[in-house]
Design a protein around this motif. Structure first.
Motif, PDB file in Angstrom:
ATOM      1  N   LYS A   8       0.804  -1.223   0.000  1.00  0.00           N
ATOM      2  CA  LYS A   8       0.000   0.000   0.000  1.00  0.00           C
ATOM      3  C   LYS A   8       0.837   1.274   0.000  1.00  0.00           C
ATOM      4  N   GLU A   9       1.923   1.313   0.800  1.00  0.00           N
ATOM      5  CA  GLU A   9       2.736   2.522   0.850  1.00  0.00           C
ATOM      6  C   GLU A   9       3.384   2.802  -0.495  1.00  0.00           C
ATOM      7  N   ASP A  10       3.879   1.752  -1.135  1.00  0.00           N
ATOM      8  CA  ASP A  10       4.521   1.904  -2.438  1.00  0.00           C
ATOM      9  C   ASP A  10       3.527   2.376  -3.501  1.00  0.00           C
ATOM     10  N   LEU A  11       2.310   1.841  -3.457  1.00  0.00           N
ATOM     11  CA  LEU A  11       1.291   2.257  -4.416  1.00  0.00           C
ATOM     12  C   LEU A  11       0.947   3.725  -4.227  1.00  0.00           C
ATOM     13  N   GLY A  12       0.890   4.163  -2.958  1.00  0.00           N
ATOM     14  CA  GLY A  12       0.570   5.552  -2.678  1.00  0.00           C
ATOM     15  C   GLY A  12       1.647   6.510  -3.158  1.00  0.00           C
ATOM     16  N   LYS A  13       2.892   6.083  -3.081  1.00  0.00           N
ATOM     17  CA  LYS A  13       4.013   6.937  -3.487  1.00  0.00           C
ATOM     18  C   LYS A  13       4.188   6.966  -4.996  1.00  0.00           C
ATOM     19  N   ASP A  14       4.023   5.819  -5.634  1.00  0.00           N
ATOM     20  CA  ASP A  14       4.267   5.725  -7.080  1.00  0.00           C
ATOM     21  C   ASP A  14       3.435   4.578  -7.647  1.00  0.00           C
ATOM     22  N   LEU A  15       2.206   4.856  -7.963  1.00  0.00           N
ATOM     23  CA  LEU A  15       1.288   3.826  -8.432  1.00  0.00           C
ATOM     24  C   LEU A  15       1.791   3.152  -9.696  1.00  0.00           C
ATOM     25  N   SER A  16       2.111   3.930 -10.710  1.00  0.00           N
ATOM     26  CA  SER A  16       2.527   3.358 -11.994  1.00  0.00           C
ATOM     27  C   SER A  16       3.826   2.579 -11.875  1.00  0.00           C
ATOM     28  N   GLY A  17       4.796   3.171 -11.189  1.00  0.00           N
ATOM     29  CA  GLY A  17       6.091   2.510 -11.042  1.00  0.00           C
ATOM     30  C   GLY A  17       5.992   1.226 -10.250  1.00  0.00           C
ATOM     31  N   THR A  18       5.171   1.235  -9.206  1.00  0.00           N
ATOM     32  CA  THR A  18       5.018   0.045  -8.373  1.00  0.00           C
ATOM     33  C   THR A  18       4.325  -1.068  -9.135  1.00  0.00           C
ATOM     34  N   LEU A  19       3.319  -0.718  -9.918  1.00  0.00           N
ATOM     35  CA  LEU A  19       2.628  -1.737 -10.713  1.00  0.00           C
ATOM     36  C   LEU A  19       3.582  -2.359 -11.740  1.00  0.00           C
ATOM     37  N   LYS A  20       4.455  -1.550 -12.313  1.00  0.00           N
ATOM     38  CA  LYS A  20       5.420  -2.088 -13.272  1.00  0.00           C
ATOM     39  C   LYS A  20       6.365  -3.070 -12.588  1.00  0.00           C
ATOM     40  N   LYS A  21       6.751  -2.765 -11.341  1.00  0.00           N
ATOM     41  CA  LYS A  21       7.608  -3.676 -10.588  1.00  0.00           C
ATOM     42  C   LYS A  21       6.875  -4.988 -10.303  1.00  0.00           C
ATOM     43  N   MET A  22       5.587  -4.865  -9.959  1.00  0.00           N
ATOM     44  CA  MET A  22       4.797  -6.074  -9.699  1.00  0.00           C
ATOM     45  C   MET A  22       4.619  -6.880 -10.983  1.00  0.00           C
ATOM     46  N   GLY A  23       4.488  -6.186 -12.098  1.00  0.00           N
ATOM     47  CA  GLY A  23       4.377  -6.857 -13.384  1.00  0.00           C
ATOM     48  C   GLY A  23       5.640  -7.651 -13.688  1.00  0.00           C
ATOM     49  N   ALA A  24       6.784  -7.096 -13.318  1.00  0.00           N
ATOM     50  CA  ALA A  24       8.056  -7.774 -13.536  1.00  0.00           C
ATOM     51  C   ALA A  24       8.167  -9.036 -12.682  1.00  0.00           C
ATOM     52  N   LEU A  25       7.428  -9.073 -11.571  1.00  0.00           N
ATOM     53  CA  LEU A  25       7.419 -10.255 -10.709  1.00  0.00           C
ATOM     54  C   LEU A  25       6.501 -11.338 -11.260  1.00  0.00           C
ATOM     55  N   GLY A  26       5.648 -10.967 -12.225  1.00  0.00           N
ATOM     56  CA  GLY A  26       4.763 -11.953 -12.833  1.00  0.00           C
ATOM     57  C   GLY A  26       3.279 -11.719 -12.626  1.00  0.00           C
ATOM     58  N   TYR A  27       2.916 -10.597 -12.005  1.00  0.00           N
ATOM     59  CA  TYR A  27       1.497 -10.316 -11.757  1.00  0.00           C
ATOM     60  C   TYR A  27       0.916  -9.463 -12.879  1.00  0.00           C
ATOM     61  N   ASN A  28      -0.378  -9.640 -13.126  1.00  0.00           N
ATOM     62  CA  ASN A  28      -1.058  -8.827 -14.135  1.00  0.00           C
ATOM     63  C   ASN A  28      -2.474  -8.441 -13.709  1.00  0.00           C
ATOM     64  N   SER A  29      -2.793  -8.660 -12.435  1.00  0.00           N
ATOM     65  CA  SER A  29      -4.116  -8.304 -11.910  1.00  0.00           C
ATOM     66  C   SER A  29      -3.960  -7.808 -10.476  1.00  0.00           C
ATOM     67  N   ILE A  30      -4.680  -6.749 -10.144  1.00  0.00           N
ATOM     68  CA  ILE A  30      -4.612  -6.173  -8.811  1.00  0.00           C
ATOM     69  C   ILE A  30      -6.010  -6.090  -8.205  1.00  0.00           C
ATOM     70  N   GLU A  31      -6.129  -6.442  -6.953  1.00  0.00           N
ATOM     71  CA  GLU A  31      -7.369  -6.207  -6.211  1.00  0.00           C
ATOM     72  C   GLU A  31      -7.130  -4.987  -5.338  1.00  0.00           C
ATOM     73  N   MET A  32      -7.910  -3.958  -5.536  1.00  0.00           N
ATOM     74  CA  MET A  32      -7.734  -2.702  -4.828  1.00  0.00           C
ATOM     75  C   MET A  32      -8.385  -2.729  -3.454  1.00  0.00           C
ATOM     76  N   CYS A  33      -8.036  -1.721  -2.654  1.00  0.00           N
ATOM     77  CA  CYS A  33      -8.754  -1.389  -1.428  1.00  0.00           C
ATOM     78  C   CYS A  33      -9.326   0.002  -1.663  1.00  0.00           C
ATOM     79  N   SER A  34     -10.532   0.249  -1.221  1.00  0.00           N
ATOM     80  CA  SER A  34     -11.208   1.521  -1.448  1.00  0.00           C
ATOM     81  C   SER A  34     -10.363   2.684  -0.912  1.00  0.00           C
ATOM     82  N   PRO A  35      -9.907   3.596  -1.776  1.00  0.00           N
ATOM     83  CA  PRO A  35      -9.080   4.712  -1.308  1.00  0.00           C
ATOM     84  C   PRO A  35      -9.700   5.524  -0.162  1.00  0.00           C
ATOM     85  N   PRO A  36     -10.979   5.910  -0.242  1.00  0.00           N
ATOM     86  CA  PRO A  36     -11.538   6.657   0.892  1.00  0.00           C
ATOM     87  C   PRO A  36     -11.721   5.802   2.137  1.00  0.00           C
ATOM     88  N   GLY A  37     -12.106   4.567   1.964  1.00  0.00           N
ATOM     89  CA  GLY A  37     -12.330   3.698   3.112  1.00  0.00           C
ATOM     90  C   GLY A  37     -11.047   3.278   3.804  1.00  0.00           C
TER      91      GLY A  37
END
Length: 286
Positions: free
Chosen positions: A48-77
């Motif tokens: 969560k902290e990494d996504l908050g700091k750099d959403l696009s960059g963090t997702l690219k790092k996760m993609g490099a690990l082999g992931y291609n789907s994310i389940e979010m948590c409600s930003p306001p909640g």
């Protein structure tokens, strides 16, 4: 139990990374079923902290690990838990960033009170984000809650589900270990399955209940079609020590075969960051 207690084990950031006889035919197909996984997902809470700091960059790092789907948590909640920076994005902007990184997002966790108090607003956001599933992360009931309190929450869930269904969205309930405990002589989860309308509410099964001796496969076989997603864990067999998927005690051939029976469509790894890479490799290699 606080809706987020189950995740207290997550303590490091992304930067730290450099059965029944009638089901035997399906169990034998388990490895083939896993091989058909096109979406290898993860739950956003772990980073969560990494996504908050750099959403696009963090997702690219996760993609490099082999992931291609994310389940979010409600930003306001979940704002006070690290998702506040994402409040700056509209649903359309968030959707674009997720898709530009090569990810899909069909599911998101919400607090129960959040949905009851801001239902229409959250539904509108979910539709624009492109979700198909809105997940109740927890009822947030106190330790002193009675079985009637759990039943009441289930009935309230059915009413919420009528609203989400009208919007073309599936309401889902996510379990923690507490739901698999007994209260007043009955397993809470079993009572919820009785009270939640199967035509309105699907279930997301969290595998960490394996440490209680509970197998997801047993529930998938007993309640076919009641499930839509699962949170994946593996257990070393010692205390509360996790293991990368495929390195622990979970019988994955049995799990994936019976998951099809249960109706599971989406899988999300939700583990300590140290296990994410090896777990993605396990899912991709089966």
């Amino acid at each position: 139990m606080n809706s987020l207690n189950r995740r207290k084990f997550v303590s490091t950031g992304l930067a730290a990374l450099a059965g029944s006889s009638i089901f035997i035919p399906k169990l034998l197909q388990g490895k083939d079923l896993a091989a058909k996984l096109e979406q290898i997902g993860f739950q956003s809470w772990a980073i969560k902290e990494d996504l908050g700091k750099d959403l696009s960059g963090t997702l690219k790092k996760m993609g490099a690990l082999g992931y291609n789907s994310i389940e979010m948590c409600s930003p306001p909640g979940y704002a006070k838990y690290g998702f506040a920076p994402l409040l700056q994005l509209s649903a359309r902007e968030l959707k674009n960033k997720i898709e530009d990184a090569g990810f899909s997002c069909v599911s998101c966790h919400y607090g129960f009170s959040e949905l009851k108090e801001h239902g229409k607003e959250r539904i509108d956001f979910a539709k624009e984000l492109g979700l198909t599933q809105m997940v109740i992360a927890s009822y947030g009931l106190p330790k002193t809650a009675t079985l009637d309190d759990w039943k009441k929450s289930a009935e309230e869930s059915n009413k919420l589900a009528e609203l989400t269904r009208k919007a073309g969205l599936q309401l889902v309930f996510h379990n923690h270990n507490i739901e698999l405990e007994k209260l007043e002589g009955q397993v809470i989860y079993d009572v919820l399955l009785e009270r939640l309308d199967p035509a309105l509410v699907k279930m997301q099964f969290q595998l960490w209940v394996v440490i209680m001796g509970v197998k997801a496969a047993d529930y998938f076989k007993k309640h076919p079609g009641r499930f839509i997603s699962a949170h994946l864990y593996d257990w070393s067999g010692k205390g509360e020590e996790m293991a990368a998927l495929g390195k622990g005690v979970v019988n994955w051939d049995e799990f994936f075969a019976t998951a099809e029976v249960g109706g599971v469509k989406s899988y999300f790894v939700e583990m300590d960051i140290r296990y994410l890479k090896e777990s993605a490799e396990f899912l991709a290699s089966r």
